[in-house]
Design a protein around this motif. Structure first.
Motif, PDB file in Angstrom:
ATOM      1  N   ARG A   1       0.853  -1.195   0.000  1.00  0.00           N
ATOM      2  CA  ARG A   1       0.000   0.000   0.000  1.00  0.00           C
ATOM      3  C   ARG A   1       0.890   1.246   0.000  1.00  0.00           C
ATOM      4  N   PRO A   2       1.560   1.522  -1.128  1.00  0.00           N
ATOM      5  CA  PRO A   2       2.474   2.669  -1.181  1.00  0.00           C
ATOM      6  C   PRO A   2       1.770   3.965  -0.785  1.00  0.00           C
ATOM      7  N   GLY A   3       2.508   4.805  -0.071  1.00  0.00           N
ATOM      8  CA  GLY A   3       1.946   6.076   0.389  1.00  0.00           C
ATOM      9  C   GLY A   3       1.307   6.003   1.755  1.00  0.00           C
ATOM     10  N   SER A   4       1.228   4.811   2.330  1.00  0.00           N
ATOM     11  CA  SER A   4       0.667   4.681   3.675  1.00  0.00           C
ATOM     12  C   SER A   4       1.536   5.420   4.685  1.00  0.00           C
ATOM     13  N   ARG A   5       0.870   6.011   5.668  1.00  0.00           N
ATOM     14  CA  ARG A   5       1.573   6.671   6.774  1.00  0.00           C
ATOM     15  C   ARG A   5       1.537   5.729   7.968  1.00  0.00           C
ATOM     16  N   GLN A   6       2.724   5.420   8.484  1.00  0.00           N
ATOM     17  CA  GLN A   6       2.798   4.430   9.537  1.00  0.00           C
ATOM     18  C   GLN A   6       3.608   4.933  10.725  1.00  0.00           C
ATOM     19  N   ARG A   7       3.074   4.621  11.908  1.00  0.00           N
ATOM     20  CA  ARG A   7       3.752   4.946  13.163  1.00  0.00           C
ATOM     21  C   ARG A   7       4.001   3.644  13.908  1.00  0.00           C
ATOM     22  N   ALA A   8       5.239   3.401  14.264  1.00  0.00           N
ATOM     23  CA  ALA A   8       5.581   2.217  15.047  1.00  0.00           C
ATOM     24  C   ALA A   8       6.101   2.664  16.408  1.00  0.00           C
ATOM     25  N   VAL A   9       5.696   1.943  17.426  1.00  0.00           N
ATOM     26  CA  VAL A   9       6.134   2.227  18.787  1.00  0.00           C
ATOM     27  C   VAL A   9       6.938   1.024  19.274  1.00  0.00           C
ATOM     28  N   GLU A  10       8.200   1.252  19.559  1.00  0.00           N
ATOM     29  CA  GLU A  10       9.099   0.191  20.046  1.00  0.00           C
ATOM     30  C   GLU A  10       9.894   0.749  21.217  1.00  0.00           C
ATOM     31  N   ILE A  11       9.693   0.179  22.386  1.00  0.00           N
ATOM     32  CA  ILE A  11      10.295   0.730  23.596  1.00  0.00           C
ATOM     33  C   ILE A  11      11.810   0.595  23.610  1.00  0.00           C
ATOM     34  N   ASP A  12      12.335  -0.369  22.860  1.00  0.00           N
ATOM     35  CA  ASP A  12      13.759  -0.699  22.888  1.00  0.00           C
ATOM     36  C   ASP A  12      14.503   0.051  21.788  1.00  0.00           C
ATOM     37  N   GLN A  13      15.002   1.258  22.104  1.00  0.00           N
ATOM     38  CA  GLN A  13      15.686   2.067  21.094  1.00  0.00           C
ATOM     39  C   GLN A  13      16.942   1.391  20.550  1.00  0.00           C
ATOM     40  N   PRO A  14      17.777   0.756  21.388  1.00  0.00           N
ATOM     41  CA  PRO A  14      18.939   0.060  20.816  1.00  0.00           C
ATOM     42  C   PRO A  14      18.556  -1.035  19.825  1.00  0.00           C
ATOM     43  N   LEU A  15      17.429  -1.687  20.057  1.00  0.00           N
ATOM     44  CA  LEU A  15      16.961  -2.702  19.116  1.00  0.00           C
ATOM     45  C   LEU A  15      16.584  -2.054  17.786  1.00  0.00           C
ATOM     46  N   THR A  16      15.863  -0.939  17.852  1.00  0.00           N
ATOM     47  CA  THR A  16      15.507  -0.217  16.628  1.00  0.00           C
ATOM     48  C   THR A  16      16.752   0.261  15.888  1.00  0.00           C
ATOM     49  N   ASP A  17      17.750   0.736  16.633  1.00  0.00           N
ATOM     50  CA  ASP A  17      18.997   1.182  16.001  1.00  0.00           C
ATOM     51  C   ASP A  17      19.666   0.032  15.262  1.00  0.00           C
ATOM     52  N   LEU A  18      19.698  -1.145  15.882  1.00  0.00           N
ATOM     53  CA  LEU A  18      20.301  -2.323  15.248  1.00  0.00           C
ATOM     54  C   LEU A  18      19.567  -2.666  13.956  1.00  0.00           C
ATOM     55  N   VAL A  19      18.230  -2.646  14.007  1.00  0.00           N
ATOM     56  CA  VAL A  19      17.427  -2.983  12.832  1.00  0.00           C
ATOM     57  C   VAL A  19      17.633  -1.958  11.724  1.00  0.00           C
ATOM     58  N   ARG A  20      17.591  -0.684  12.071  1.00  0.00           N
ATOM     59  CA  ARG A  20      17.752   0.357  11.051  1.00  0.00           C
ATOM     60  C   ARG A  20      19.124   0.291  10.385  1.00  0.00           C
ATOM     61  N   GLU A  21      20.154  -0.060  11.145  1.00  0.00           N
ATOM     62  CA  GLU A  21      21.498  -0.086  10.594  1.00  0.00           C
ATOM     63  C   GLU A  21      21.695  -1.246   9.626  1.00  0.00           C
ATOM     64  N   HIS A  22      21.123  -2.390   9.946  1.00  0.00           N
ATOM     65  CA  HIS A  22      21.436  -3.599   9.178  1.00  0.00           C
ATOM     66  C   HIS A  22      20.300  -4.100   8.290  1.00  0.00           C
ATOM     67  N   LEU A  23      19.083  -3.658   8.552  1.00  0.00           N
ATOM     68  CA  LEU A  23      17.931  -4.100   7.751  1.00  0.00           C
ATOM     69  C   LEU A  23      17.217  -2.869   7.212  1.00  0.00           C
TER      70      LEU A  23
END
Length: 279
Positions: free
Chosen positions: A89-111
């Motif tokens: 669904r291109p153009g969708s606006r999405q908000r994700a809530v993830e309490i673990d910022q280091p986990l999000t950093d790991l995901v953003r860096e490698h995936l």
């Protein structure tokens, strides 16, 4: 893409990205030895985990194919479903809530996320973040939050369900991961809880789990509008791992005398037995 690191300390424990031997470009995010997310960078529309595919069916039927949606994801992990929505669904606006910022950093860096994906990730407690969102600002709210291998108690209650309903637009849909095993007391109470906030509720579940034969993930679906039961039934039946859609009188019998859960009495979801989810 750089080779992912080995075990990495994150706020929730130790995270590790493991390559999927069956799919080039696919990775499994492990958190303290429990498979947490599966991501296929070459094909973000591929959903590997069975319960995540069921949530994908809900997202597919939340609007006409390809129509952009405003989606809130409570629980981020490797952002599997946000990636799926971004490409289906291109153009969708999405908000994700993830309490673990280091986990999000790991995901953003490698995936890396798909090109053009409009996904914002906020480091916060899921319920606290939900409470700050504007009324009627989402078409879909997906709840898939775990502390270890259990859903936190404060995300299982009448009060939480009311907050989800407040954030959804009229006709919006809530999909929640419900992990439970025999005798499914938690799942029964979760349906009773959702029914306090939503006029229409159904369960998507693998038959063996639904019959109380094994621990597994059920998906609860709720809305103030009619749910697309026939279309959900077809989608679940033709899935590689077919599941049932339980609704109406069958759901009434399943819930029985189970009572809704309020904040004062809430407990986390049951601990999975040893050997389940790779534990």
């Amino acid at each position: 893409m750089r080779i992912p690191p080995g075990p990495t300390p994150v706020a929730g424990g130790t995270a590790e990205l493991l390559g999927d031997a069956d799919r080039d470009g696919a990775w499994v995010l492990m958190l303290d030895g429990t498979p947490q997310s599966h991501v296929d960078l070459d094909d973000p529309a591929h959903l590997e985990f069975e319960y995540v595919r069921r949530m994908g069916h809900v997202l597919d039927l939340a609007a006409e194919p390809g129509v952009p949606l405003d989606v809130v994801h409570l629980g981020g992990g490797a952002l599997t479903l946000p990636r799926y929505v971004a490409v289906t669904r291109p153009g969708s606006r999405q908000r994700a809530v993830e309490i673990d910022q280091p986990l999000t950093d790991l995901v953003r860096e490698h995936l890396p996320l798909p090109r053009g994906a409009r996904i914002r990730v906020r480091a916060a407690d899921a319920r606290e973040a939900l409470g700050t969102m504007h009324p009627g600002s989402a078409d879909v709210v997906v709840t898939d939050v775990f502390a270890g291998a259990r859903t936190p108690a404060h995300l299982t209650t009448v009060e939480f369900a009311a907050e989800v309903a407040r954030v959804l637009r009229p006709g919006g849909v809530h999909a929640a991961n419900v992990a439970d095993g025999p005798p499914l007391r938690f799942a029964r109470s979760q349906v009773a809880t959702l029914r306090t906030a939503f006029a229409h509720v159904c369960l998507l579940a693998e038959p063996g789990t639904m019959r109380g034969r094994r621990f597994g993930n059920l998906v609860a679906v709720a809305s103030d509008g009619e749910l697309p039961i026939a279309a959900l039934t077809r989608a679940c039946a033709r899935d590689p791992m077919p599941s049932r859609v339980v609704e109406g009188a069958d759901l009434d019998r399943f819930v029985g005398k189970a009572a809704p859960v309020v904040d004062a009495d809430a407990q986390p979801s049951p601990e999975p037995p040893e050997g389940v989810f790779g534990r």
